[in-house]
Write a protein that holds these residues in place. Structure first.
Motif, short mmCIF file in Angstrom:
data_model
loop_
_atom_site.label_atom_id
_atom_site.label_comp_id
_atom_site.label_asym_id
_atom_site.label_seq_id
_atom_site.Cartn_x
_atom_site.Cartn_y
_atom_site.Cartn_z
N LEU A 1 0.73 -1.06 -0.19
CA LEU A 1 0.24 0.03 -0.15
C LEU A 1 0.94 1.35 -0.07
O LEU A 1 0.34 2.20 -0.63
N GLN A 2 2.16 1.27 0.60
CA GLN A 2 2.68 2.45 0.75
C GLN A 2 3.56 2.81 -0.80
O GLN A 2 3.76 4.08 -0.69
N HIS A 3 3.22 2.31 -1.69
CA HIS A 3 3.70 2.37 -2.99
C HIS A 3 2.40 2.73 -4.09
O HIS A 3 2.61 3.10 -5.19
N LEU A 4 1.36 2.90 -3.45
CA LEU A 4 0.24 3.38 -4.29
C LEU A 4 -0.24 4.73 -3.73
O LEU A 4 -0.11 5.27 -2.63
N PRO A 5 -0.99 5.36 -4.65
CA PRO A 5 -1.27 6.64 -4.53
C PRO A 5 -2.33 6.82 -3.61
O PRO A 5 -3.22 5.73 -3.52
N ASN A 6 -2.63 7.91 -2.73
CA ASN A 6 -3.82 8.22 -1.98
C ASN A 6 -5.10 8.01 -2.75
O ASN A 6 -5.08 8.71 -3.86
N GLN A 7 -6.06 7.39 -2.22
CA GLN A 7 -7.33 7.19 -2.85
C GLN A 7 -8.53 8.14 -2.12
O GLN A 7 -9.56 7.72 -2.33
N ASP A 8 -8.14 9.08 -1.15
CA ASP A 8 -9.05 9.76 -0.37
C ASP A 8 -9.81 10.39 -1.37
O ASP A 8 -11.07 11.12 -0.92
N PHE A 9 -9.61 10.83 -2.61
CA PHE A 9 -10.59 11.60 -3.39
C PHE A 9 -11.68 10.97 -3.97
O PHE A 9 -12.64 11.68 -4.12
N LYS A 10 -11.74 9.85 -3.90
CA LYS A 10 -12.90 8.90 -4.06
C LYS A 10 -14.09 9.12 -2.99
O LYS A 10 -14.91 9.31 -3.13
N LEU A 11 -13.37 9.03 -1.74
CA LEU A 11 -14.36 9.65 -0.60
C LEU A 11 -14.89 11.04 -0.65
O LEU A 11 -15.93 11.36 -0.38
N LYS A 12 -14.06 12.05 -1.10
CA LYS A 12 -14.28 13.28 -1.43
C LYS A 12 -15.42 13.40 -2.43
O LYS A 12 -16.39 14.28 -2.28
N GLU A 13 -15.20 12.71 -3.53
CA GLU A 13 -16.29 12.70 -4.50
C GLU A 13 -17.61 12.15 -3.98
O GLU A 13 -18.72 12.96 -4.35
N LEU A 14 -17.71 11.07 -3.23
CA LEU A 14 -18.87 10.88 -2.47
C LEU A 14 -19.66 11.72 -1.55
O LEU A 14 -20.60 12.05 -1.82
N GLU A 15 -18.57 12.66 -0.81
CA GLU A 15 -19.25 13.42 -0.18
C GLU A 15 -19.70 14.63 -0.90
O GLU A 15 -20.66 15.02 -0.61
N GLU A 16 -19.01 15.23 -2.06
CA GLU A 16 -19.39 16.23 -2.94
C GLU A 16 -20.92 15.73 -3.65
O GLU A 16 -21.83 16.66 -3.68
N GLN A 17 -21.28 14.65 -3.76
CA GLN A 17 -22.52 13.82 -4.41
C GLN A 17 -23.42 13.71 -3.13
O GLN A 17 -24.71 13.44 -3.65
N GLY A 18 -23.25 14.03 -1.85
CA GLY A 18 -23.81 13.66 -0.91
C GLY A 18 -24.10 12.11 -0.49
O GLY A 18 -25.07 11.85 -0.24
N LEU A 19 -23.14 11.45 -1.00
CA LEU A 19 -23.19 10.01 -0.94
C LEU A 19 -22.50 9.15 0.01
O LEU A 19 -22.32 8.00 0.22
N ARG A 20 -21.53 10.27 0.66
CA ARG A 20 -20.88 9.66 1.77
C ARG A 20 -21.62 9.34 3.11
O ARG A 20 -22.38 9.98 3.68
N ILE A 21 -21.71 7.91 3.36
CA ILE A 21 -22.70 7.57 4.39
C ILE A 21 -22.11 7.71 5.63
O ILE A 21 -20.68 7.41 6.03
N SER A 22 -22.88 8.17 6.65
CA SER A 22 -22.37 8.24 8.07
C SER A 22 -23.30 7.03 8.82
O SER A 22 -24.18 7.47 9.31
N CYS A 23 -22.70 5.92 8.75
CA CYS A 23 -23.35 4.82 9.12
C CYS A 23 -23.18 4.85 10.75
O CYS A 23 -22.86 3.76 11.45
N GLU A 24 -24.00 5.65 11.32
CA GLU A 24 -24.17 5.49 12.76
C GLU A 24 -25.34 5.25 13.20
O GLU A 24 -26.28 5.34 12.80
#
Length: 114
Positions: A91-114
Protein backbone atom coordinates in the motif's frame (compact mmCIF):
# COMPACT_ATOMS: atom_id res chain seq x y z
CA UNK A 1 10.72 -5.58 16.06
CA UNK A 2 10.85 -9.17 14.80
CA UNK A 3 8.82 -9.59 11.63
CA UNK A 4 6.87 -12.82 11.31
CA UNK A 5 7.51 -14.61 8.04
CA UNK A 6 4.56 -15.94 6.13
CA UNK A 7 4.64 -18.89 3.78
CA UNK A 8 5.14 -18.49 0.04
CA UNK A 9 1.70 -20.06 -0.43
CA UNK A 10 0.04 -17.50 1.84
CA UNK A 11 1.94 -14.62 0.24
CA UNK A 12 0.86 -15.87 -3.18
CA UNK A 13 -2.78 -16.00 -2.04
CA UNK A 14 -2.59 -12.44 -0.68
CA UNK A 15 -0.95 -11.14 -3.84
CA UNK A 16 -3.60 -12.82 -6.01
CA UNK A 17 -6.33 -11.20 -3.94
CA UNK A 18 -4.68 -7.80 -4.19
CA UNK A 19 -4.08 -8.35 -7.91
CA UNK A 20 -7.71 -7.36 -8.45
CA UNK A 21 -7.91 -3.59 -9.04
CA UNK A 22 -11.17 -3.17 -7.12
CA UNK A 23 -9.95 -5.11 -4.08
CA UNK A 24 -6.59 -3.32 -4.11
CA UNK A 25 -8.34 0.06 -4.22
CA UNK A 26 -10.71 -0.98 -1.42
CA UNK A 27 -7.79 -2.04 0.78
CA UNK A 28 -5.96 1.23 0.06
CA UNK A 29 -9.06 3.21 1.08
CA UNK A 30 -9.56 1.06 4.19
CA UNK A 31 -5.98 1.76 5.21
CA UNK A 32 -7.07 5.25 6.23
CA UNK A 33 -10.90 5.18 6.36
CA UNK A 34 -13.52 2.73 7.56
CA UNK A 35 -16.29 2.19 5.01
CA UNK A 36 -19.54 0.34 4.58
CA UNK A 37 -20.59 -1.68 1.54
CA UNK A 38 -22.95 1.04 0.33
CA UNK A 39 -20.07 3.50 0.00
CA UNK A 40 -18.06 1.06 -2.10
CA UNK A 41 -21.14 0.38 -4.27
CA UNK A 42 -21.31 4.10 -5.09
CA UNK A 43 -17.56 4.49 -5.50
CA UNK A 44 -17.11 1.59 -7.90
CA UNK A 45 -20.55 1.85 -9.56
CA UNK A 46 -21.06 -1.87 -9.13
CA UNK A 47 -23.60 -4.10 -7.44
CA UNK A 48 -23.84 -4.67 -3.71
CA UNK A 49 -23.42 -8.48 -4.12
CA UNK A 50 -20.20 -7.92 -6.13
CA UNK A 51 -18.78 -5.58 -3.47
CA UNK A 52 -19.81 -7.96 -0.69
CA UNK A 53 -18.04 -10.81 -2.50
CA UNK A 54 -14.80 -8.76 -2.70
CA UNK A 55 -15.05 -7.90 1.00
CA UNK A 56 -15.82 -11.50 1.95
CA UNK A 57 -12.65 -12.71 0.21
CA UNK A 58 -10.59 -10.07 2.02
CA UNK A 59 -12.29 -10.87 5.33
CA UNK A 60 -11.82 -14.63 4.95
CA UNK A 61 -8.05 -14.09 4.83
CA UNK A 62 -8.17 -11.64 7.71
CA UNK A 63 -7.03 -8.64 5.66
CA UNK A 64 -10.16 -6.69 6.57
CA UNK A 65 -12.42 -6.92 9.58
CA UNK A 66 -16.01 -5.92 10.10
CA UNK A 67 -17.80 -4.25 12.96
CA UNK A 68 -21.53 -3.94 13.31
CA UNK A 69 -22.95 -0.49 14.07
CA UNK A 70 -26.70 -0.88 14.39
CA UNK A 71 -27.92 -2.12 11.02
CA UNK A 72 -24.64 -1.21 9.31
CA UNK A 73 -21.51 -3.31 8.90
CA UNK A 74 -18.40 -1.15 8.78
CA UNK A 75 -15.20 -2.54 7.25
CA UNK A 76 -11.67 -1.59 8.21
CA UNK A 77 -8.18 -2.86 7.50
CA UNK A 78 -7.16 -5.51 10.02
CA UNK A 79 -3.88 -4.13 11.32
CA UNK A 80 -3.58 -7.11 13.70
CA UNK A 81 -3.37 -9.59 10.81
CA UNK A 82 -0.17 -11.54 10.30
CA UNK A 83 -0.44 -10.40 6.67
CA UNK A 84 -0.67 -6.70 7.50
CA UNK A 85 3.08 -6.00 7.14
CA UNK A 86 2.99 -7.40 3.58
CA UNK A 87 -0.22 -5.52 2.74
CA UNK A 88 1.12 -2.30 4.28
CA UNK A 89 4.34 -2.62 2.29
CA UNK A 90 2.34 -2.86 -0.95
CA UNK A 91 0.00 0.00 0.00
CA UNK A 92 2.83 2.45 0.69
CA UNK A 93 3.69 2.33 -3.02
CA UNK A 94 0.18 3.33 -4.11
CA UNK A 95 -1.31 6.79 -4.54
CA UNK A 96 -3.76 8.08 -1.96
CA UNK A 97 -7.40 7.30 -2.78
CA UNK A 98 -9.05 9.85 -0.48
CA UNK A 99 -10.38 11.71 -3.53
CA UNK A 100 -12.88 8.86 -4.02
CA UNK A 101 -14.39 9.57 -0.60
CA UNK A 102 -14.31 13.31 -1.29
CA UNK A 103 -16.27 12.72 -4.53
CA UNK A 104 -18.88 10.78 -2.55
CA UNK A 105 -19.14 13.62 -0.03
CA UNK A 106 -19.57 16.18 -2.81
CA UNK A 107 -22.36 14.06 -4.32
CA UNK A 108 -23.98 13.74 -0.88
CA UNK A 109 -23.36 9.99 -0.96
CA UNK A 110 -20.78 9.63 1.82
CA UNK A 111 -22.63 7.54 4.36
CA UNK A 112 -22.41 8.20 8.04
CA UNK A 113 -23.45 4.76 9.20
CA UNK A 114 -24.03 5.69 12.81
Amino acid sequence: MQQTLITITNASTILKLLGDKTRLTMVKILDSHDCCVCEFVEMFKTSQPAISQHLRKLKDLGIVKEMRRGQWIIYSLNKESEYYPLVQNILQHLPNQDFKLKELEEQGLRISCE
